[in-house]
Design a protein around this motif. Structure first.
Motif, PDB file in Angstrom:
ATOM      1  N   CYS A 114      -3.773   1.347 -32.286  1.00 17.28           N
ATOM      2  CA  CYS A 114      -4.648   1.975 -33.278  1.00 17.28           C
ATOM      3  C   CYS A 114      -5.806   2.669 -32.575  1.00 17.28           C
ATOM      4  O   CYS A 114      -6.402   2.132 -31.638  1.00 17.28           O
ATOM      5  CB  CYS A 114      -5.175   0.926 -34.240  1.00 17.28           C
ATOM      6  N   CYS A 117      -9.954   5.273 -35.837  1.00  7.55           N
ATOM      7  CA  CYS A 117     -10.510   6.561 -36.245  1.00  7.55           C
ATOM      8  C   CYS A 117     -11.828   6.375 -36.991  1.00  7.55           C
ATOM      9  O   CYS A 117     -11.952   5.482 -37.844  1.00  7.55           O
ATOM     10  CB  CYS A 117      -9.533   7.286 -37.162  1.00  7.55           C
ATOM     11  N   ALA A 120     -10.884   7.608 -40.853  1.00  8.78           N
ATOM     12  CA  ALA A 120      -9.534   7.057 -40.790  1.00  8.78           C
ATOM     13  C   ALA A 120      -8.687   7.437 -42.004  1.00  8.78           C
ATOM     14  O   ALA A 120      -9.002   7.057 -43.120  1.00  8.78           O
ATOM     15  CB  ALA A 120      -9.600   5.545 -40.670  1.00  8.78           C
ATOM     16  N   CYS A 122      -5.822   6.361 -42.813  1.00 10.16           N
ATOM     17  CA  CYS A 122      -5.181   5.188 -43.401  1.00 10.16           C
ATOM     18  C   CYS A 122      -6.104   4.530 -44.416  1.00 10.16           C
ATOM     19  O   CYS A 122      -5.669   4.052 -45.452  1.00 10.16           O
ATOM     20  CB  CYS A 122      -4.826   4.193 -42.301  1.00 10.16           C
ATOM     21  N   VAL A 139     -11.466  -0.569 -37.478  1.00  9.16           N
ATOM     22  CA  VAL A 139     -10.631  -0.426 -38.676  1.00  9.16           C
ATOM     23  C   VAL A 139      -9.744  -1.666 -38.779  1.00  9.16           C
ATOM     24  O   VAL A 139      -9.013  -1.996 -37.844  1.00  9.16           O
ATOM     25  CB  VAL A 139      -9.784   0.854 -38.599  1.00  9.16           C
ATOM     26  N   TYR A 158      -0.849   8.575 -35.887  1.00 12.22           N
ATOM     27  CA  TYR A 158      -0.494   8.030 -34.584  1.00 12.22           C
ATOM     28  C   TYR A 158       0.678   7.061 -34.644  1.00 12.22           C
ATOM     29  O   TYR A 158       1.155   6.605 -33.612  1.00 12.22           O
ATOM     30  CB  TYR A 158      -1.721   7.345 -33.966  1.00 12.22           C
ATOM     31  N   VAL A 160       0.916   3.887 -35.510  1.00 13.32           N
ATOM     32  CA  VAL A 160       0.646   2.637 -34.796  1.00 13.32           C
ATOM     33  C   VAL A 160       0.706   1.411 -35.706  1.00 13.32           C
ATOM     34  O   VAL A 160       0.554   0.299 -35.245  1.00 13.32           O
ATOM     35  CB  VAL A 160      -0.740   2.678 -34.129  1.00 13.32           C
ATOM     36  N   LYS A 189      -1.874  -4.119 -37.591  1.00  9.10           N
ATOM     37  CA  LYS A 189      -2.096  -3.218 -36.457  1.00  9.10           C
ATOM     38  C   LYS A 189      -3.193  -3.793 -35.576  1.00  9.10           C
ATOM     39  O   LYS A 189      -3.806  -4.798 -35.939  1.00  9.10           O
ATOM     40  CB  LYS A 189      -2.501  -1.838 -36.963  1.00  9.10           C
TER      41      LYS A 189
END
Ligand code: SF4
Ligand code: SF4
Ligand code: SF4
Lengths: 259, 415
Positions: A114, A117, A120, A122, A139, A158, A160, A189
């Motif tokens: 991860c 970000c 982010a 997500c 995150v 990404y 991940v 993650k």
């Protein structure tokens, strides 16, 4: 009180719903029990009042050994078939490294987990706010809130995130990790080893890297090692054009590693 | 004219039609059974029993969800649209259309449940909604849409016509319908991780596809109900639907071409990879099949008066349209899923013990997924059957008597 699903999940697994929680407390304090030398080795350097944790991967130093990927699994009790952290190899497939100038083979690795970000994708799409950013910029996924819609997996550029497709399975004889395992039907993650940061310790992958290719630290502390290196050598972020502002940076190799 | 026997209500058709009816009920029961069994199996084993992986995290369930949200457009838009332009030509289809729409939204809402890893936790979306998430918006608009379908049906089934309320509802319905399809498109369209979806045309494209599949489905079901019962819509409705369909198919095709051409001429890698998959790669058979059998062939039938006059052919074309739109949903979902932004060896983790790493994931749905989808289909068919028997057939019977009494008036009204 444990909620209904957890009870159901552990009934399916045949365990006690409170077991994991108690075990987590026990195991976390296991860090305290580490020999002083190990603790010192893993200690986080300069930190500010309001830390923003980040990671730097020096791809010049990385030797593609997968140590960090493997220790991550045992640290975080990652079930069989899943990896929070992988080492990607430049080239078309594993057997054929990248072909560089003059037909020379080039070796290059990209450890990928991860990217934490700052903006982010997500987190933005998660319908239940199970994915969130904590005060220190990490995150995280709150497994209790995750409904397993996997929207975050579609949203992460990404790739991940991994999903507990079935009941998490362990290799026989493998010790459990330092955190509670996540139930079936949830996403997980890299957590930047948030449980270790709380103890003043660097993430496991950083400590374990034999090439010292991973540097962890507070992006807000001017004289942290990560900041000094970023300042001296620059650093790339993956898929920068997506505007996700990762807190994981990569140092490009200064010389080519060819065979 | 006088009839000695009480008007034949379709709920008690002549004895020889009972056989097929019970066979139909049995089919529905079997379908529901298959669905429940498959879902039960999935609940015990987790989503590991599906063909989904850490790369292709969404599959058949999401395709079905997109598709069902889409077909829900047809009915309500046909009713609301003709209401707003003051046309009564489609009036005889009103109830049927609303039933089909309402059923499709309900089935769409149901179809998302098997995709959840933890369906028992779905209430988290209500108690702790994250308002930035298009999934939360979609839940909201779908609820509104379902409510509208319910209110529409209620209005249409009052003994006295309520033209004013119907008009007001029509004005509410159209924007909400546009919103439902747009929000469903935005679930995909907002994702910067998937350049193939991350395009402004996705919402218009979802609306046009929705109109095609929705209208085609109304046509198919109207034809089926007419065949198996005494319900008899005026024959021009099929022609009207066909003309509408010709337009919808053309617009849908145009938007698709506009998108593909733009992506293709950009010649950037992340645009080209999914296109290659469609034109010559893994999805090519489905893509070209969709264009040939799902767009071109039906379009010819809808557009050429001689062809569309043959109802059998028209229904076949509508079936192709519905299948074509389904294929199109697959062709939207899969290239987006198959092309991760970072795609280097050894690839993504397999997700299950012994799964290893896979660089180029191939998604093949398992029997569990097909089973669940059969169950969802049976659920939708059951709702439509109940709706038709309860609200369409009695009306047909009543109108039938009406037409016999005042055939001239009826004829005068339609002209
Ligand atoms: S790398 Fe992916 S999972 Fe991690 S914060 Fe960014 S979008 Fe989220
Ligand atoms: S799978 Fe869990 S964390 Fe991911 S978006 Fe859905 S609810 Fe959020
Ligand atoms: S920081 Fe911790 S959780 Fe993240 S990849 Fe490294 S070891 Fe795994």
């Amino acid at each position: 009180m444990p909620d209904a699903t957890d009870v159901l999940g552990s009934l399916l697994a045949g365990g006690d719903p409170n077991e994991g929680q108690a075990a987590m407390v026990e195991r976390t304090s296991a860090i305290e029990a580490l020999p002083a030398a190990s603790r010192e080795w893993g200690e986080i350097d300069a930190r500010s009042d309001a830390p923003r944790w980040g990671m730097l991967v020096d791809t010049e130093r990385c030797i593609g050994c997968w140590s960090c990927a493997v220790i991550c699994r045992s640290e975080n009790d990652v079930a069989l078939g899943m990896w929070w952290n992988r080492i990607l190899t430049a080239g078309d497939d594993l057997d054929t490294p990248k072909v560089g100038e003059h037909g020379q083979l080039e070796m290059e690795w990209m450890p990928l987990a991860c990217q934490h970000c700052s903006d982010a994708p997500c987190e933005k799409v998660c319908p239940t706010a199970a994915t969130y950013t904590n005060d220190e910029g990490i995150v995280l996924v709150d497994a209790d809130k995750c409904i397993g819609c996997r929207y975050c997996m579609a949203a992460c550029p990404y790739g991940v995130r991994v999903f507990n497709w079935g009941e998490p399975e362990k290799a026989p004889g493998v010790e459990e990790g330092m955190v509670q395992a996540r139930p079936v039907g949830t996403v997980e993650k890299c957590s930047l080893c948030v449980h270790r940061i709380g103890e003043g310790q660097e993430p496991s992958c950083v400590v374990s890297c034999p090439a010292q290719a991973r540097i962890f630290g507070d992006l807000n502390a001017p004289d942290s090692r990560i900041n000094r290196l970023l300042h001296d050598r620059g650093g790339d972020q993956l898929l920068k054009e997506k505007g996700t502002q990762p807190k994981v940076h990569y140092l490009p190799p200064r010389r080519r590693r060819s065979l | 004219m006088t009839t000695l026997a009480p008007p034949a209500t379709p709920t008690s058709p002549p004895a020889e039609r009972r056989g097929p009816r019970y066979a139909w009920y049995a089919t529905l029961a079997v379908g529901l059974g298959i669905g429940l069994f498959s879902y039960g199996y999935q609940l015990t084993g987790g989503l590991a029993v599906t063909g989904l992986t850490n790369t292709v995290t969404w599959g058949l369930y999401i395709v079905v969800f997109m598709f069902l949200v889409g077909v829900s457009a047809g009915g309500l838009i046909v009713v609301a649209g003709s209401e707003l332009v003051g046309s009564h030509r489609m009036e005889s289809l009103n109830r049927l259309a609303v039933i089909v729409s309402g059923t499709a939204v309900a089935a769409a809402a149901v179809s998302i449940i098997p995709d959840l890893g933890r369906p028992f936790m779905a209430w988290q979306m209500m108690v702790s909604p994250q308002l930035m998430s298009p999934l939360v918006w979609d839940m909201a608009v779908i609820t509104v849409y379902l409510t509208i379908a319910g209110i529409d049906l209620w209005i249409l089934t009052r003994p006295k016509p309520m033209p004013r309320s119907l008009r007001i509802m029509a004005m509410i319905t159209l924007p909400v319908a546009v919103l439902v399809h747009s929000v469903t498109a935005w679930i995909f369209g907002f994702l910067i991780a998937r350049p193939f979806w991350n395009t402004a045309i996705l919402a218009p494209l979802f609306i046009s596809s929705a109109l095609v599949s929705g209208t085609a489905l109304v046509l198919i079901i109207a034809w089926t109900v007419r065949r198996v019962s005494s319900w008899e819509p005026p024959s021009h409705v099929f022609q009207d639907l066909a003309k509408l369909l010709a337009w919808f198919v053309a617009v849908d095709f145009f938007l698709l071409v506009a998108e593909l051409v733009t992506a293709f001429t950009s010649q950037t890698e992340y645009h080209l990879a999914p296109l290659e998959m469609l034109f010559s790669g893994r999805q090519a058979p489905l893509f070209w099949g969709q264009l040939g059998f799902g767009v071109l062939l039906p379009f010819l039938v809808y557009a050429i008066p001689k062809l569309r006059a043959r109802t059998g052919l028209l229904v076949a074309a509508a079936v192709l349209s519905v299948l074509g739109v389904f294929a199109k949903r697959v062709n939207i979902l899969m290239p987006g899923m198959y092309e991760p932004q970072i795609n280097l060896p050894p690839g993504a983790s397999g997700g299950v013990p012994g799964g290893g790493f896979v660089l180029d994931q191939l998604y093949v749905p398992t029997w569990v997924e097909y089973g669940v989808v059969i169950g969802i289909g049976a659920f939708a068919a059951t709702l439509i059957t109940i709706g038709v028997r309860r609200w369409v057939l009695p009306q047909a019977a009543a109108e039938g008597a009406d037409v016999e009494d005042a055939g001239d008036d009826e004829a005068a009204r339609t002209h």
